[in-house]
Design a protein around this motif. Structure first.
Motif, PDB file in Angstrom:
ATOM      1  N   ASN A   1       0.821  -1.208   0.000  1.00  0.00           N
ATOM      2  CA  ASN A   1       0.000   0.000   0.000  1.00  0.00           C
ATOM      3  C   ASN A   1       0.861   1.267   0.000  1.00  0.00           C
ATOM      4  OD1 ASN A   1      -2.476   1.272  -0.195  1.00  0.00           O
ATOM      5  ND2 ASN A   1      -2.694   1.481   2.035  1.00  0.00           N
ATOM      6  N   ILE A   2       1.887   1.252  -0.845  1.00  0.00           N
ATOM      7  CA  ILE A   2       2.790   2.393  -0.990  1.00  0.00           C
ATOM      8  C   ILE A   2       2.548   3.002  -2.372  1.00  0.00           C
ATOM      9  CG2 ILE A   2       5.206   3.112  -1.144  1.00  0.00           C
ATOM     10  CD1 ILE A   2       5.896   0.775   0.738  1.00  0.00           C
ATOM     11  N   LYS A   3       2.356   4.296  -2.415  1.00  0.00           N
ATOM     12  CA  LYS A   3       2.086   4.989  -3.673  1.00  0.00           C
ATOM     13  C   LYS A   3       3.396   5.464  -4.311  1.00  0.00           C
ATOM     14  CE  LYS A   3      -2.467   6.567  -2.142  1.00  0.00           C
ATOM     15  NZ  LYS A   3      -2.866   5.210  -2.019  1.00  0.00           N
ATOM     16  N   GLN A   4       3.334   5.648  -5.625  1.00  0.00           N
ATOM     17  CA  GLN A   4       4.501   6.145  -6.352  1.00  0.00           C
ATOM     18  C   GLN A   4       4.998   7.461  -5.755  1.00  0.00           C
ATOM     19  OE1 GLN A   4       4.021   6.418 -10.589  1.00  0.00           O
ATOM     20  NE2 GLN A   4       2.995   4.417 -10.723  1.00  0.00           N
ATOM     21  N   ALA A   5       4.072   8.326  -5.403  1.00  0.00           N
ATOM     22  CA  ALA A   5       4.454   9.627  -4.828  1.00  0.00           C
ATOM     23  C   ALA A   5       5.213   9.449  -3.513  1.00  0.00           C
ATOM     24  CB  ALA A   5       3.204  10.487  -4.610  1.00  0.00           C
ATOM     25  N   ASP A   6       4.827   8.434  -2.724  1.00  0.00           N
ATOM     26  CA  ASP A   6       5.535   8.159  -1.468  1.00  0.00           C
ATOM     27  C   ASP A   6       6.973   7.728  -1.744  1.00  0.00           C
ATOM     28  OD1 ASP A   6       3.154   8.655  -0.083  1.00  0.00           O
ATOM     29  OD2 ASP A   6       2.574   6.536  -0.101  1.00  0.00           O
ATOM     30  N   VAL A   7       7.134   6.864  -2.730  1.00  0.00           N
ATOM     31  CA  VAL A   7       8.476   6.395  -3.106  1.00  0.00           C
ATOM     32  C   VAL A   7       9.317   7.585  -3.565  1.00  0.00           C
ATOM     33  CG1 VAL A   7       9.794   4.967  -4.722  1.00  0.00           C
ATOM     34  CG2 VAL A   7       7.705   4.058  -3.671  1.00  0.00           C
ATOM     35  N   ALA A   8       8.736   8.411  -4.443  1.00  0.00           N
ATOM     36  CA  ALA A   8       9.462   9.575  -4.962  1.00  0.00           C
ATOM     37  C   ALA A   8       9.893  10.505  -3.830  1.00  0.00           C
ATOM     38  CB  ALA A   8       8.589  10.319  -5.969  1.00  0.00           C
ATOM     39  N   ARG A   9       8.969  10.794  -2.921  1.00  0.00           N
ATOM     40  CA  ARG A   9       9.270  11.716  -1.818  1.00  0.00           C
ATOM     41  C   ARG A   9      10.333  11.130  -0.893  1.00  0.00           C
ATOM     42  NH1 ARG A   9       6.613  11.068   2.327  1.00  0.00           N
ATOM     43  NH2 ARG A   9       4.592  10.613   1.388  1.00  0.00           N
TER      44      ARG A   9
ATOM     45  N   LEU B   1      12.564   8.851  -1.406  1.00  0.00           N
ATOM     46  CA  LEU B   1      13.880   8.628  -2.023  1.00  0.00           C
ATOM     47  C   LEU B   1      14.430   9.882  -2.706  1.00  0.00           C
ATOM     48  CD1 LEU B   1      13.393   5.053  -3.539  1.00  0.00           C
ATOM     49  CD2 LEU B   1      14.318   5.707  -1.301  1.00  0.00           C
ATOM     50  N   ASN B   2      13.655  10.962  -2.649  1.00  0.00           N
ATOM     51  CA  ASN B   2      14.080  12.240  -3.226  1.00  0.00           C
ATOM     52  C   ASN B   2      14.287  12.143  -4.744  1.00  0.00           C
ATOM     53  OD1 ASN B   2      14.547  14.975  -2.917  1.00  0.00           O
ATOM     54  ND2 ASN B   2      16.750  14.709  -2.619  1.00  0.00           N
ATOM     55  N   TYR B   3      13.304  11.563  -5.410  1.00  0.00           N
ATOM     56  CA  TYR B   3      13.291  11.476  -6.876  1.00  0.00           C
ATOM     57  C   TYR B   3      12.064  12.226  -7.379  1.00  0.00           C
ATOM     58  CZ  TYR B   3      16.894   7.880  -7.528  1.00  0.00           C
ATOM     59  OH  TYR B   3      18.078   7.195  -7.591  1.00  0.00           O
ATOM     60  N   ALA B   4      12.127  12.702  -8.602  1.00  0.00           N
ATOM     61  CA  ALA B   4      10.964  13.351  -9.218  1.00  0.00           C
ATOM     62  C   ALA B   4       9.858  12.307  -9.408  1.00  0.00           C
ATOM     63  CB  ALA B   4      11.349  13.957 -10.558  1.00  0.00           C
ATOM     64  N   LYS B   5       8.607  12.738  -9.216  1.00  0.00           N
ATOM     65  CA  LYS B   5       7.472  11.826  -9.386  1.00  0.00           C
ATOM     66  C   LYS B   5       7.437  11.228 -10.789  1.00  0.00           C
ATOM     67  CE  LYS B   5       4.457  14.184  -6.093  1.00  0.00           C
ATOM     68  NZ  LYS B   5       3.216  14.954  -5.939  1.00  0.00           N
ATOM     69  N   THR B   6       7.757  12.041 -11.780  1.00  0.00           N
ATOM     70  CA  THR B   6       7.726  11.551 -13.163  1.00  0.00           C
ATOM     71  C   THR B   6       8.794  10.478 -13.400  1.00  0.00           C
ATOM     72  OG1 THR B   6       9.117  13.418 -13.838  1.00  0.00           O
ATOM     73  CG2 THR B   6       6.725  13.651 -14.150  1.00  0.00           C
ATOM     74  N   THR B   7       9.933  10.655 -12.764  1.00  0.00           N
ATOM     75  CA  THR B   7      11.010   9.663 -12.888  1.00  0.00           C
ATOM     76  C   THR B   7      10.575   8.338 -12.274  1.00  0.00           C
ATOM     77  OG1 THR B   7      12.676  11.405 -12.797  1.00  0.00           O
ATOM     78  CG2 THR B   7      13.423   9.163 -12.312  1.00  0.00           C
ATOM     79  N   VAL B   8      10.039   8.398 -11.072  1.00  0.00           N
ATOM     80  CA  VAL B   8       9.579   7.189 -10.383  1.00  0.00           C
ATOM     81  C   VAL B   8       8.440   6.542 -11.155  1.00  0.00           C
ATOM     82  CG1 VAL B   8       8.492   6.325  -8.264  1.00  0.00           C
ATOM     83  CG2 VAL B   8      10.415   7.915  -8.128  1.00  0.00           C
ATOM     84  N   ASN B   9       7.543   7.360 -11.699  1.00  0.00           N
ATOM     85  CA  ASN B   9       6.446   6.836 -12.515  1.00  0.00           C
ATOM     86  C   ASN B   9       7.001   6.046 -13.700  1.00  0.00           C
ATOM     87  OD1 ASN B   9       4.541   7.423 -15.082  1.00  0.00           O
ATOM     88  ND2 ASN B   9       3.326   7.064 -13.231  1.00  0.00           N
TER      89      ASN B   9
ATOM     90  N   VAL C   1      15.398   1.824  -3.371  1.00  0.00           N
ATOM     91  CA  VAL C   1      14.022   1.341  -3.261  1.00  0.00           C
ATOM     92  C   VAL C   1      13.988  -0.034  -2.596  1.00  0.00           C
ATOM     93  CG1 VAL C   1      13.687   0.193  -5.518  1.00  0.00           C
ATOM     94  CG2 VAL C   1      11.778   1.400  -4.429  1.00  0.00           C
ATOM     95  N   SER C   2      15.042  -0.823  -2.782  1.00  0.00           N
ATOM     96  CA  SER C   2      15.122  -2.125  -2.107  1.00  0.00           C
ATOM     97  C   SER C   2      15.185  -1.958  -0.595  1.00  0.00           C
ATOM     98  CB  SER C   2      16.347  -2.908  -2.586  1.00  0.00           C
ATOM     99  OG  SER C   2      16.208  -3.273  -3.933  1.00  0.00           O
ATOM    100  N   VAL C   3      15.958  -0.991  -0.154  1.00  0.00           N
ATOM    101  CA  VAL C   3      16.053  -0.710   1.285  1.00  0.00           C
ATOM    102  C   VAL C   3      14.726  -0.159   1.791  1.00  0.00           C
ATOM    103  CG1 VAL C   3      17.187   0.737   3.022  1.00  0.00           C
ATOM    104  CG2 VAL C   3      18.557  -0.398   1.253  1.00  0.00           C
ATOM    105  N   LEU C   4      14.127   0.749   1.023  1.00  0.00           N
ATOM    106  CA  LEU C   4      12.856   1.350   1.431  1.00  0.00           C
ATOM    107  C   LEU C   4      11.756   0.295   1.559  1.00  0.00           C
ATOM    108  CD1 LEU C   4      11.004   3.862   1.882  1.00  0.00           C
ATOM    109  CD2 LEU C   4      10.613   3.823  -0.598  1.00  0.00           C
ATOM    110  N   LEU C   5      11.614  -0.557   0.556  1.00  0.00           N
ATOM    111  CA  LEU C   5      10.540  -1.555   0.563  1.00  0.00           C
ATOM    112  C   LEU C   5      10.830  -2.695   1.526  1.00  0.00           C
ATOM    113  CD1 LEU C   5       9.784  -1.716  -3.266  1.00  0.00           C
ATOM    114  CD2 LEU C   5       8.478  -0.488  -1.491  1.00  0.00           C
ATOM    115  N   ASP C   6      12.109  -3.030   1.692  1.00  0.00           N
ATOM    116  CA  ASP C   6      12.528  -4.127   2.570  1.00  0.00           C
ATOM    117  C   ASP C   6      11.641  -5.356   2.350  1.00  0.00           C
ATOM    118  OD1 ASP C   6      14.155  -5.360   4.487  1.00  0.00           O
ATOM    119  OD2 ASP C   6      12.811  -4.801   6.128  1.00  0.00           O
ATOM    120  N   ASP C   7      11.503  -5.743   1.073  1.00  0.00           N
ATOM    121  CA  ASP C   7      10.642  -6.854   0.698  1.00  0.00           C
ATOM    122  C   ASP C   7      11.486  -7.977   0.099  1.00  0.00           C
ATOM    123  OD1 ASP C   7       7.616  -7.623   0.112  1.00  0.00           O
ATOM    124  OD2 ASP C   7       8.830  -8.204  -1.632  1.00  0.00           O
TER     125      ASP C   7
END
Length: 172
Positions: free
Chosen positions: A17-25, A27-35, A51-57
């Motif tokens: 339940n993580i949104k692209q905008a959350d990942v971008a914010r 990890l400090n990446y532009a939303k369009t880049t993450v999209n 993103v691997s560290v962030l998701l820890d999945d």
């Protein structure tokens, strides 16, 4: 050079339940880049690591490692349920199949390589293939057990390394 991780990234983000905008914010990446990465654009290694560290999945990381390094892929069973009980049954079946070839494989491995026939090399490769089947299922089994415990395989590996060093399985 990047790696296409969109399928696994989308699947994991949806499960968590993580949104692209959350990942971008985060990890400090532009939303369009993450999209773009979510939609199949090749992602650079630094993004993949972050993103691997962030998701820890566990499954995401295993899938990405497979793409990057051709390691064992994440098991995504089509025919079977993926709960620990079912996986344990499948693992036992794989182990039993491998054990049927154990004695013969050991006898072949006692020979010097120049005396091993082509047919014996094929038998050894089949024996190794049975180990790979087991490894695929066992890895998924461990991931599912750890998921019940609220841990990722990365966390469990980090915690277990001290024991492996003490046992002499790995170097410090």
């Amino acid at each position: 050079m990047g790696v296409k991780i969109g399928y696994h990234l989308t699947k994991t983000a949806k499960e968590r339940n993580i949104k692209q905008a959350d990942v971008a914010r985060q990890l400090n990446y532009a939303k369009t880049t993450v999209n773009g990465y979510f939609n199949g654009e090749p992602a650079p290694h630094d993004f993949i690591e972050s993103v691997s560290v962030l998701l820890d999945d566990s499954e995401f990381n295993q899938s990405v490692a497979h793409q990057l390094f051709r390691t064992v892929p994440a098991m995504e069973a089509v025919q079977y349920h993926e709960n620990p009980v079912v996986l344990d049954v499948i693992q036992k079946q794989q182990s039993d199949e491998r054990k049927q070839h154990h004695h013969e494989a050991i006898m072949i491995m006692t020979k010097k390589p120049e005396y091993i026939t082509e047919k014996e090399f094929e038998k050894l490769e089949m024996y190794a293939d049975e180990f790979l089947d087991e490894l695929l299922v066992e890895t998924k089994l461990v991931i599912e057990i750890l998921r019940i415990c609220g841990k990722s395989i990365m966390t469990a590996v980090n915690e277990r390394q001290v024991h492996w060093i003490e046992q002499g399985y790995i170097r410090k």
